[in-house]
Enzyme design. Structure first.
Site, PDB file in Angstrom:
ATOM      1  N   TYR A 148       0.843  -1.196   0.000  1.00 48.57           N
ATOM      2  CA  TYR A 148       0.000   0.000   0.000  1.00 48.57           C
ATOM      3  C   TYR A 148       0.878   1.245   0.000  1.00 48.57           C
ATOM      4  O   TYR A 148       1.928   1.283   0.647  1.00 48.57           O
ATOM      5  CB  TYR A 148      -0.883   0.048   1.245  1.00 48.57           C
ATOM      6  CG  TYR A 148      -1.878  -1.068   1.387  1.00 48.57           C
ATOM      7  CD1 TYR A 148      -3.224  -0.873   1.069  1.00 48.57           C
ATOM      8  CD2 TYR A 148      -1.492  -2.320   1.875  1.00 48.57           C
ATOM      9  CE1 TYR A 148      -4.153  -1.894   1.229  1.00 48.57           C
ATOM     10  CE2 TYR A 148      -2.412  -3.346   2.030  1.00 48.57           C
ATOM     11  CZ  TYR A 148      -3.734  -3.122   1.706  1.00 48.57           C
ATOM     12  OH  TYR A 148      -4.650  -4.136   1.858  1.00 48.57           O
ATOM     13  N   HIS A 156      -6.378   1.712  -1.609  1.00 46.95           N
ATOM     14  CA  HIS A 156      -6.300   0.295  -1.952  1.00 46.95           C
ATOM     15  C   HIS A 156      -4.845  -0.077  -2.241  1.00 46.95           C
ATOM     16  O   HIS A 156      -4.041   0.764  -2.650  1.00 46.95           O
ATOM     17  CB  HIS A 156      -7.155  -0.003  -3.183  1.00 46.95           C
ATOM     18  CG  HIS A 156      -8.622   0.160  -2.950  1.00 46.95           C
ATOM     19  ND1 HIS A 156      -9.390  -0.807  -2.327  1.00 46.95           N
ATOM     20  CD2 HIS A 156      -9.475   1.181  -3.252  1.00 46.95           C
ATOM     21  CE1 HIS A 156     -10.647  -0.399  -2.267  1.00 46.95           C
ATOM     22  NE2 HIS A 156     -10.726   0.807  -2.813  1.00 46.95           N
ATOM     23  N   LYS A 189      -4.520  -4.931  -9.115  1.00 46.00           N
ATOM     24  CA  LYS A 189      -3.170  -4.772  -8.592  1.00 46.00           C
ATOM     25  C   LYS A 189      -2.156  -5.100  -9.685  1.00 46.00           C
ATOM     26  O   LYS A 189      -2.449  -5.844 -10.619  1.00 46.00           O
ATOM     27  CB  LYS A 189      -2.937  -5.689  -7.386  1.00 46.00           C
ATOM     28  CG  LYS A 189      -3.947  -5.496  -6.270  1.00 46.00           C
ATOM     29  CD  LYS A 189      -3.628  -6.362  -5.082  1.00 46.00           C
ATOM     30  CE  LYS A 189      -4.817  -6.482  -4.144  1.00 46.00           C
ATOM     31  NZ  LYS A 189      -5.523  -5.238  -3.877  1.00 46.00           N
TER      32      LYS A 189
END
Length: 250
Positions: A148, A156, A189
């Site tokens: 993070y 997020h 991600k």
């Protein structure tokens, strides 16, 4: 991939309260009270004041253990988190069965005896944590860590992190790479691999060798999107299959 802030004003709050500032406050507070963590299996239990528990949460170290005790708060730390506080920040002591371990080497050897891959994972953890990235377990995403930019309550996670050594069997074939990239992409991600270079199988993997002589190579791997290369798209767009690059933002 740009940061995905969780609510309006989260970015401004993160800029006003950087992780580095909170870590400095935590370091000073724990050092002043000579806080000590207790080794328990593959974790470390740390008893702290309520204010320190709040600081640990702001810095994203450990998880609160529910307890009926009101004076002290109990925090469960991973080996990586505990040793980072113990060795890098020098703000906690470590004890085993009521005996305070006198130096970092004793703690290191104990953790390595419980988890032979601890040297590799600590090197990777400290590499990112020293750059003020917040790391949490990535087990639910099939990776080692998730990274993070700031506290998880504000943003997020941006990266799913895989830790590898030179003789690792992970991502050896294209199907493994595509699976890992697709899984990371499905949860918004970017896949980040950390190659820790060094010999982890020898008995001489001591503290100084790991922290001073081993190196970490960062690479991000992203998925090529064919729709971005259709004829109606600009010819200036450059896509690669797959896209593997060094992580310049870290």
């Amino acid at each position: 991939m740009a940061p995905r802030w969780k609510w309006k004003g989260a970015e401004a709050k993160a800029l006003a309260e950087p992780i580095s500032k909170s870590v400095s406050e935590l370091q000073l507070s724990l050092a002043e009270t000579e806080s000590s963590g207790t080794l328990s299996s593959c974790n470390v239990l740390l008893a702290v004041e309520p204010e320190q528990a709040e600081l640990l949460d702001r810095c994203c170290f450990g998880r609160l253990v529910l307890s009926a005790e009101k004076i002290k708060k109990w925090i469960q730390l991973s080996f990586e988190e505990a040793f980072f506080l113990h060795y890098n920040l020098k703000c906690i002591k470590i004890s085993l069965q009521g005996r305070c371990l006198e130096n970092e080497v004793d703690t290191w050897l104990y953790m390595k005896s419980k988890r032979p891959n601890f040297p590799m994972f600590f090197k990777a953890y400290s590499h990112l944590r020293s750059k003020n990235w917040v790391l949490r377990s990535g087990l639910q995403y099939g990776v080692d860590f998730v990274a993070y930019r700031h506290h998880p309550s504000l943003v997020h996670s941006e990266y799913s992190v895989l830790v590898q050594s030179g003789d690792s069997d992970r991502l050896r074939v294209w199907s493994d790479i595509h699976c890992a990239v697709r899984l990371s992409g499905s949860v918004a991600k970017t896949l980040l691999t950390l190659y820790v270079n060094g010999n982890f199988k020898g008995e001489d993997v001591n503290l100084l060798v790991c922290l001073e002589n081993f190196t970490v190579e960062e690479q991000t791997i992203s998925r090529w999107s064919p729709e971005l290369s259709r004829e109606d798209q600009s010819t200036n767009s450059k896509q690669h299959v797959p896209n593997v690059s060094n992580l310049n933002t870290l």
